[in-house]
Write a protein that holds these residues in place. Structure first.
Motif, PDB file in Angstrom:
ATOM      1  N   GLU A  33      28.055  58.876  44.878  1.00 29.07           N
ATOM      2  CA  GLU A  33      27.502  59.359  46.143  1.00 29.07           C
ATOM      3  C   GLU A  33      26.038  58.929  46.215  1.00 29.07           C
ATOM      4  O   GLU A  33      25.324  58.967  45.232  1.00 29.07           O
ATOM      5  CB  GLU A  33      27.587  60.883  46.182  1.00 29.07           C
ATOM      6  CG  GLU A  33      27.105  61.488  47.451  1.00 29.07           C
ATOM      7  CD  GLU A  33      28.234  62.016  48.301  1.00 29.07           C
ATOM      8  OE1 GLU A  33      27.936  62.512  49.383  1.00 29.07           O
ATOM      9  OE2 GLU A  33      29.386  61.926  47.888  1.00 29.07           O
ATOM     10  N   LYS A  34      25.591  58.529  47.378  1.00 28.18           N
ATOM     11  CA  LYS A  34      24.207  58.118  47.557  1.00 28.18           C
ATOM     12  C   LYS A  34      23.281  59.318  47.355  1.00 28.18           C
ATOM     13  O   LYS A  34      23.504  60.378  47.927  1.00 28.18           O
ATOM     14  CB  LYS A  34      24.013  57.530  48.954  1.00 28.18           C
ATOM     15  CG  LYS A  34      22.648  56.937  49.168  1.00 28.18           C
ATOM     16  CD  LYS A  34      22.559  56.279  50.523  1.00 28.18           C
ATOM     17  CE  LYS A  34      21.177  55.717  50.731  1.00 28.18           C
ATOM     18  NZ  LYS A  34      21.030  55.074  52.010  1.00 28.18           N
ATOM     19  N   GLN A  36      20.206  61.848  47.688  1.00 32.78           N
ATOM     20  CA  GLN A  36      19.498  62.315  48.874  1.00 32.78           C
ATOM     21  C   GLN A  36      18.234  63.071  48.511  1.00 32.78           C
ATOM     22  O   GLN A  36      17.696  63.797  49.322  1.00 32.78           O
ATOM     23  CB  GLN A  36      20.411  63.193  49.721  1.00 32.78           C
ATOM     24  CG  GLN A  36      21.569  62.434  50.307  1.00 32.78           C
ATOM     25  CD  GLN A  36      22.496  63.347  51.059  1.00 32.78           C
ATOM     26  OE1 GLN A  36      23.084  64.262  50.492  1.00 32.78           O
ATOM     27  NE2 GLN A  36      22.632  63.117  52.337  1.00 32.78           N
ATOM     28  N   ASP A  61      17.731  62.848  55.040  1.00 34.25           N
ATOM     29  CA  ASP A  61      19.002  62.469  55.651  1.00 34.25           C
ATOM     30  C   ASP A  61      19.664  61.350  54.851  1.00 34.25           C
ATOM     31  O   ASP A  61      18.990  60.477  54.304  1.00 34.25           O
ATOM     32  CB  ASP A  61      18.800  62.001  57.093  1.00 34.25           C
ATOM     33  CG  ASP A  61      18.522  63.146  58.040  1.00 34.25           C
ATOM     34  OD1 ASP A  61      18.950  64.277  57.738  1.00 34.25           O
ATOM     35  OD2 ASP A  61      17.888  62.904  59.079  1.00 34.25           O
ATOM     36  N   LYS A  62      20.984  61.357  54.819  1.00 36.82           N
ATOM     37  CA  LYS A  62      21.752  60.462  53.966  1.00 36.82           C
ATOM     38  C   LYS A  62      21.511  58.976  54.233  1.00 36.82           C
ATOM     39  O   LYS A  62      21.355  58.200  53.305  1.00 36.82           O
ATOM     40  CB  LYS A  62      23.239  60.781  54.121  1.00 36.82           C
ATOM     41  CG  LYS A  62      24.108  60.061  53.125  1.00 36.82           C
ATOM     42  CD  LYS A  62      25.493  60.630  53.123  1.00 36.82           C
ATOM     43  CE  LYS A  62      26.290  60.039  51.982  1.00 36.82           C
ATOM     44  NZ  LYS A  62      27.504  60.758  51.743  1.00 36.82           N
ATOM     45  N   TYR A  63      21.492  58.553  55.473  1.00 43.78           N
ATOM     46  CA  TYR A  63      21.366  57.126  55.776  1.00 43.78           C
ATOM     47  C   TYR A  63      20.017  56.783  56.387  1.00 43.78           C
ATOM     48  O   TYR A  63      19.890  55.839  57.151  1.00 43.78           O
ATOM     49  CB  TYR A  63      22.506  56.697  56.706  1.00 43.78           C
ATOM     50  CG  TYR A  63      23.854  56.881  56.054  1.00 43.78           C
ATOM     51  CD1 TYR A  63      24.259  56.057  55.017  1.00 43.78           C
ATOM     52  CD2 TYR A  63      24.695  57.912  56.448  1.00 43.78           C
ATOM     53  CE1 TYR A  63      25.486  56.237  54.401  1.00 43.78           C
ATOM     54  CE2 TYR A  63      25.927  58.101  55.838  1.00 43.78           C
ATOM     55  CZ  TYR A  63      26.314  57.256  54.810  1.00 43.78           C
ATOM     56  OH  TYR A  63      27.523  57.437  54.194  1.00 43.78           O
ATOM     57  N   GLN A  67      15.039  50.910  52.297  1.00 41.86           N
ATOM     58  CA  GLN A  67      14.961  50.856  50.849  1.00 41.86           C
ATOM     59  C   GLN A  67      14.194  49.606  50.432  1.00 41.86           C
ATOM     60  O   GLN A  67      14.451  48.513  50.934  1.00 41.86           O
ATOM     61  CB  GLN A  67      16.365  50.857  50.248  1.00 41.86           C
ATOM     62  CG  GLN A  67      16.412  51.266  48.816  1.00 41.86           C
ATOM     63  CD  GLN A  67      17.826  51.586  48.361  1.00 41.86           C
ATOM     64  OE1 GLN A  67      18.795  51.295  49.030  1.00 41.86           O
ATOM     65  NE2 GLN A  67      17.940  52.180  47.194  1.00 41.86           N
ATOM     66  N   ASP A  82      12.893  62.417  59.141  1.00 39.51           N
ATOM     67  CA  ASP A  82      14.089  62.244  58.313  1.00 39.51           C
ATOM     68  C   ASP A  82      14.088  63.142  57.081  1.00 39.51           C
ATOM     69  O   ASP A  82      15.117  63.299  56.436  1.00 39.51           O
ATOM     70  CB  ASP A  82      14.224  60.778  57.876  1.00 39.51           C
ATOM     71  CG  ASP A  82      14.548  59.856  59.033  1.00 39.51           C
ATOM     72  OD1 ASP A  82      15.205  60.325  59.995  1.00 39.51           O
ATOM     73  OD2 ASP A  82      14.155  58.678  58.981  1.00 39.51           O
TER      74      ASP A  82
END
Length: 88
Positions: A33-34, A36, A61-63, A67, A82
């Motif tokens: 899982e990314k 957070q 927030d996830k996305y 990066q 965010d």
């Protein structure tokens, strides 16, 4: 190299996720899982909007964000909107 975010942006150092479960099963990077959460390393110059300080651990927030990699370390540049929580 030094990166300084502009305006209402915040630079966050990403936290590495554990690649092994408690039972010893190794999870490949593609199945993880990314993350957070991360630690704030730099903030922009809009002090009226930015509500976090360097060194604080935050949840975002996830996305969200962009990066980047600086000297082999992964960072995320986020807008202040965010960031959803400060972790204490």
């Amino acid at each position: 190299m030094t990166v300084k975010p502009l305006d209402d942006r915040v630079m966050v150092k990403l936290e590495k996720t554990e690649s092994k479960t408690a039972g010893g099963i190794i999870i490949p990077d593609t199945a993880q899982e990314k993350t957070q959460t991360g630690t704030v390393t730099a903030i922009g110059d809009n002090k009226d909007v930015i509500k976090v300080a360097v060194g604080q651990k935050v949840m975002y927030d996830k996305y969200a964000g962009t990066q980047i990699k600086v000297d082999g370390v992964e960072y995320l540049i986020l807008k202040m909107s965010d960031i959803i929580a400060i972790i204490e």
